[in-house]
Design a protein around this motif. Sequence first.
Motif, short mmCIF file in Angstrom:
data_model
loop_
_atom_site.label_atom_id
_atom_site.label_comp_id
_atom_site.label_asym_id
_atom_site.label_seq_id
_atom_site.Cartn_x
_atom_site.Cartn_y
_atom_site.Cartn_z
N ILE A 409 0.87 -1.18 -0.04
CA ILE A 409 -0.08 0.11 0.18
C ILE A 409 0.90 1.26 -0.04
O ILE A 409 0.31 2.38 -0.18
CB ILE A 409 -1.08 0.05 1.14
N GLY A 410 2.01 1.15 0.05
CA GLY A 410 2.95 2.33 0.15
C GLY A 410 3.01 3.09 1.58
O GLY A 410 2.32 2.81 2.48
N GLN A 411 4.39 3.87 1.69
CA GLN A 411 4.47 4.17 2.94
C GLN A 411 3.55 5.43 3.44
O GLN A 411 3.07 5.03 4.59
CB GLN A 411 5.80 4.94 3.05
N THR A 412 2.83 6.10 2.50
CA THR A 412 1.98 7.23 2.99
C THR A 412 0.67 6.43 3.46
O THR A 412 0.28 6.91 4.74
CB THR A 412 1.47 8.02 1.74
N MET A 448 -2.82 10.57 -5.80
CA MET A 448 -2.34 9.23 -6.46
C MET A 448 -0.88 9.01 -6.38
O MET A 448 0.08 8.07 -6.29
CB MET A 448 -2.84 9.04 -7.86
N ASP A 449 -0.09 10.34 -6.63
CA ASP A 449 1.32 10.06 -6.76
C ASP A 449 2.33 9.91 -5.46
O ASP A 449 3.42 9.62 -5.57
CB ASP A 449 1.86 11.60 -7.34
N ASN A 450 1.38 9.76 -4.34
CA ASN A 450 2.15 9.50 -2.97
C ASN A 450 2.23 7.99 -2.98
O ASN A 450 2.84 7.36 -1.84
CB ASN A 450 1.40 10.14 -2.01
N THR A 451 1.45 7.28 -3.79
CA THR A 451 1.55 5.90 -3.57
C THR A 451 2.49 5.29 -4.79
O THR A 451 2.48 5.35 -6.02
CB THR A 451 0.20 5.01 -3.82
N ASP A 452 3.84 4.88 -4.48
CA ASP A 452 4.99 4.08 -5.11
C ASP A 452 4.22 3.01 -5.78
O ASP A 452 3.15 2.32 -5.34
CB ASP A 452 6.04 3.86 -4.65
N ASN A 454 5.31 -1.31 -6.61
CA ASN A 454 6.00 -2.56 -6.12
C ASN A 454 5.70 -3.57 -7.03
O ASN A 454 4.64 -4.19 -6.84
CB ASN A 454 5.73 -2.79 -4.79
N ARG A 455 6.51 -3.74 -7.99
CA ARG A 455 6.20 -4.82 -9.05
C ARG A 455 6.37 -6.15 -8.57
O ARG A 455 6.12 -7.05 -9.30
CB ARG A 455 7.39 -4.65 -10.47
N THR A 456 6.99 -6.39 -7.03
CA THR A 456 7.18 -7.65 -6.68
C THR A 456 5.85 -7.96 -6.04
O THR A 456 5.74 -8.99 -5.45
CB THR A 456 8.48 -7.81 -5.73
N SER A 457 5.20 -6.90 -5.56
CA SER A 457 3.58 -7.46 -5.08
C SER A 457 2.38 -8.04 -5.96
O SER A 457 2.30 -7.53 -6.95
CB SER A 457 3.38 -6.10 -4.21
N PRO A 458 1.87 -8.97 -5.41
CA PRO A 458 0.88 -9.48 -6.24
C PRO A 458 -0.35 -8.86 -5.93
O PRO A 458 -1.26 -8.73 -7.19
CB PRO A 458 0.69 -10.95 -5.55
N PHE A 459 -0.50 -8.13 -5.22
CA PHE A 459 -1.85 -7.16 -4.80
C PHE A 459 -1.39 -5.73 -4.37
O PHE A 459 -1.21 -5.91 -3.19
CB PHE A 459 -2.78 -7.90 -4.02
N ALA A 460 -1.34 -4.70 -5.13
CA ALA A 460 -0.70 -3.68 -4.71
C ALA A 460 -1.70 -2.38 -5.08
O ALA A 460 -2.50 -2.55 -5.90
CB ALA A 460 0.65 -3.19 -5.66
N PHE A 461 -1.89 -1.70 -3.92
CA PHE A 461 -2.56 -0.24 -4.28
C PHE A 461 -1.70 0.56 -5.10
O PHE A 461 -0.48 1.06 -4.67
CB PHE A 461 -2.90 0.26 -2.85
N THR A 462 -2.53 1.32 -6.02
CA THR A 462 -1.74 1.95 -6.98
C THR A 462 -2.37 3.47 -7.22
O THR A 462 -2.34 3.96 -8.23
CB THR A 462 -1.34 1.31 -8.48
N GLY A 463 -2.75 3.92 -6.13
CA GLY A 463 -3.32 5.45 -6.07
C GLY A 463 -4.83 5.35 -6.07
O GLY A 463 -5.35 6.19 -5.15
N ASN A 464 -5.78 4.62 -6.89
CA ASN A 464 -6.97 4.92 -6.84
C ASN A 464 -7.76 3.53 -7.36
O ASN A 464 -8.69 3.62 -7.39
CB ASN A 464 -7.56 5.99 -7.92
N SER A 526 -0.53 -8.74 8.97
CA SER A 526 0.46 -9.58 8.30
C SER A 526 0.25 -9.98 6.92
O SER A 526 1.36 -10.45 6.34
CB SER A 526 0.32 -11.06 9.04
N ILE A 527 -0.81 -9.22 6.29
CA ILE A 527 -0.69 -9.44 4.73
C ILE A 527 0.09 -8.37 4.22
O ILE A 527 0.16 -8.43 3.04
CB ILE A 527 -2.24 -9.60 4.53
N ARG A 528 0.08 -7.14 4.96
CA ARG A 528 0.91 -6.06 4.37
C ARG A 528 2.38 -6.30 4.27
O ARG A 528 3.10 -6.54 5.25
CB ARG A 528 0.51 -4.76 5.34
N PHE A 529 2.82 -6.02 3.14
CA PHE A 529 4.34 -6.01 2.86
C PHE A 529 4.91 -5.01 1.84
O PHE A 529 4.24 -4.97 0.89
CB PHE A 529 4.70 -7.67 2.69
N GLU A 530 5.86 -4.16 2.36
CA GLU A 530 6.48 -3.03 1.38
C GLU A 530 7.71 -3.40 0.74
O GLU A 530 8.08 -2.69 0.10
CB GLU A 530 6.40 -1.92 2.21
#
Length: 719
Positions: A409-412, A448-452, A454-464, A526-530
Motif C-alpha cells: 500500500i506504500g509508505q503514505t 495518487m502520486d504519493n503511492t509508489d 512495487n512490481r514484486t507485489s501480487p496485490f498492490a494499491f496504485t493510487g486509486n 500480516s498481509i501487508r508487505f512493503e
Amino acid sequence: MARLRFKALEALSMRKKVEFKLPSLKISDYFGQNAFGVPQMRSALAPEVFEKVVHVSHGKRVDKDTADAVAAAVKTWAMNRGVTHYTHWFQPLTGATAEKHDTFFDSTKGIEEFKGSALVQQEPDASSFPSGGIRSTFEARGYTAWDPSSPIFIWDTTLCIPTIFVSFTGEALDYKAPLLKAIEAIDRASTKVCRLFDRAVANVTPTLGWEQEYFVVDRALYNARPDLVMCGRTVFGHNPARGQQLDDHYFGTIPTRVQEFMKEFEVEAHKLGIPIRTRHNEVAPSQFEAAPMFEEANVATDHNQLLRDIMDRVAFKHDLKVLLHEKPFAGVNGNGKHNNWSLMTDTGVNLLQPTSSARENLLFLTFFVVSIKAVYEHADLLRASIASFGNDFRLGANEAPPAIISVFIGQTLSNVLDELEKNGNVKIEKGDNLYMKLGIDQIPEIIMDNTDRNRTSPFAFTGNKFEFRAVGSESNVSNPMMVLNLIVADQLNKFYSEVTKLTNKGKDRRLAIIEILRKYIKESKSIRFEGDGYSEAWVKEAEKRGLSNVRDTPRALDFYLSDKSTQLFSSNKILNEKEVKARHEIMIENYIKKAQIDSRVMGDLALNHIIPTAIAYQNKLIQNAKGLKELGVDNKEIISYIEEISQHISALRKNVNEMIEERKKINKIDDSRKRAIAYCDDIRHKYFDKIRYSVDKLELFIDDEDWPLVKYRELLFLK
C-alpha cells in the motif's frame, strides 16, 4: 528439420510490411460501430424498452415483449452491416470462447427472422465441454442465456450475443455466470456500506482495467518450432548472447511490422467498443503490451477474451503470431495480465480514490481497509484463482510476483493506517471534531502520486485502485475477478453487520465504523508487505507470519476445496459444492493434460530431432579427427568436443527414456489430484530442466547450419 528452419528464415527475409490504412484519423469516427451498445440501443429501441434493457443488470429480468423488440432491432442493425448469421458467444471452462453460428434465414418462410426466444436462449451441445463430472458424456443438453449487461457485437460478419452457459440441471459450465453473481453480490454489499455515508447511492459497480502482455514472432518461424505450435512455449532454446540485459527494449521504438499489426488490431478493437488506449514495448525482446481504459468488470472481461481473438486473427494477416503463454521463452520476462480493480458508485464516486477531505477519506478508508482484510482472510483462495500450468513457470521469477499473496500500500497509506490504529480509541463530546481527534485531518493529503509501485507485489494499491499483478496472461480474467469481488463482498457484509450491531447499542455511527476499521487493521497487518517480494528474506518472513507459499498449481488448487472456501461460495450463492468440486476437477485435469503435452513434445524433439542431429554432427567430427590424425595434426580439441557431445547425448537419452517410463506409471494413477501432483513433482520438476539443459548445451556445440530448431536470436530479434 534444419531445412525447415532455414526455409522459415528465408520466408522471413522475403517479408514485406503489410501497410494498414486507418479508416479515419479520429477514433471517435468509428469507435463502437460494430457494438450494439448504449448509443445504438437508445436510437434503435423505444424509450421504455431501452430503460428495461439498460437496467437489467441490476436484478431485473427481460420479458418476452422486450426480448422480441431487442431482437428485431438487433437484426435490422446487423443485416444493414451485411451480417447473415448470429451466435451465442460464451466462455466455457476451457478458458477460450465458443460459438455456434445459425443463419437468420428461415427456409420454410423464405425470409430472414430473428425472434426474442433465439436472442435469449440457445441449446448448444454440452457433452464435449469440460464439466468436471457434472454431466455425463451422453447427457448432451446445455443452455446459453443472453447477458444483457454486455453489449452484443459483430465480429467477422457474425452477430455475437454474450451469454452464460449452464447445464440442463442448472449448474454453471462457464466463467461468466459466477462472475455475474459475484458482481451482484458486491453491488449489494457495497451499496449497503455506502449508504452509511451517503443515502443517495443506489448501486455500486466493480470496474476493471486489464493490461495484456504478449510476444509477437514471425509466423514462419513459429511454424518451424513444433513446441511453440503444440505447447505455446519453447521447451528448448539456449539464451542468445543478447537478451533483455541491456534494458533497451522497454518503451523502445516499436518494430515497423508490429506497429502496423497493432494499428489494425486496435482499429478492430475500437470498432467493437473496446477502449484500447495504450501500446508499448515490454521488457523482453519481442514482448509488448496493450491496455484499455477501465470498464465495468463484466464487460472488461468479455473484451479481454474478444481482444485475444482479434489479435490472433489480425496477426495472421501480417504473417505474425501472438504468444500469450506465461513463459514462452526461458531467460527473459514472461507474460502477465495485471488487473486494475476498483469500485464505482452510480453517483460517480470511485470508492478507492483518496481525497484531501478527512470526511470523504473515511469512506475511502472503509473500502480500502475492508479490501485488505478480505485479501488477508482469503489469500489462499486468491492464490488458487491465478493457478495454472503456464503461470507456474512465471510466478516467483524475476518479472512476476511470488506465489505468496501479500498487499502493498506504500509508505503514505501505511502511515495513515498506523495513525488510525493508534488514535482510533477516542471519546467525543458534542461539538467535537471527530476527524481532528483521530488525527485524520493532520495526515498529509493523499493523492495518487504519493503511492509508489512495487512490481514484486501480487496485490498492490496504485493510487486509486488495487492492481492484482499475479494473473497469468493466458487466463480468462473472469475467474480471479469473480474471487476478488466475492471475497470483498463477503467482508463488506461482515463489516456492515458489525457496525450495525454497535450502532444498535447506541454507539455513534462514525465511531462504530472507526472501531471496526481499527480491528481490521490490526487483524490483517500480516498481509501487508512493503519490501522486495523476490528476496529469500521475505520467504522466511512470510512463513513467520503464517502466510502460505504454495508454488505449484496442483497443491494451490486444494484451496478451492477447503471448508472456508466452499462455505464462502455457497453462503453467497455463487457456486454450490458440486460446482466447486467440478471446477477443481477441470483445473486439475487441465494441468495434467498440459504437462502430458509438454513432456511428449520434449520427448519427440529430443529423440527424433535433437539426438539424430547431434549424432550426425558427432560423426562429422569423428571423421575430421581421423583425417587430422592421419595428417599428424593434434586433434585434442575436436576429441574433447566429441566427448562432451557424447556425454550430453547419453544424458539426454537417459533422462528422456526415464521420463517416458515415469509417465507410464503416473498415467495409471486413478486419483486425478495425485496424478497431477505426480506430473508436477516427478515429471516437470524432476526431468524438464535436466532434459532442457542437455539440449541447450548441444545447441552450443552443433554447427549452426545443422541445428534443427529456430533459435532464440531468430525468434526474438528478427521481424
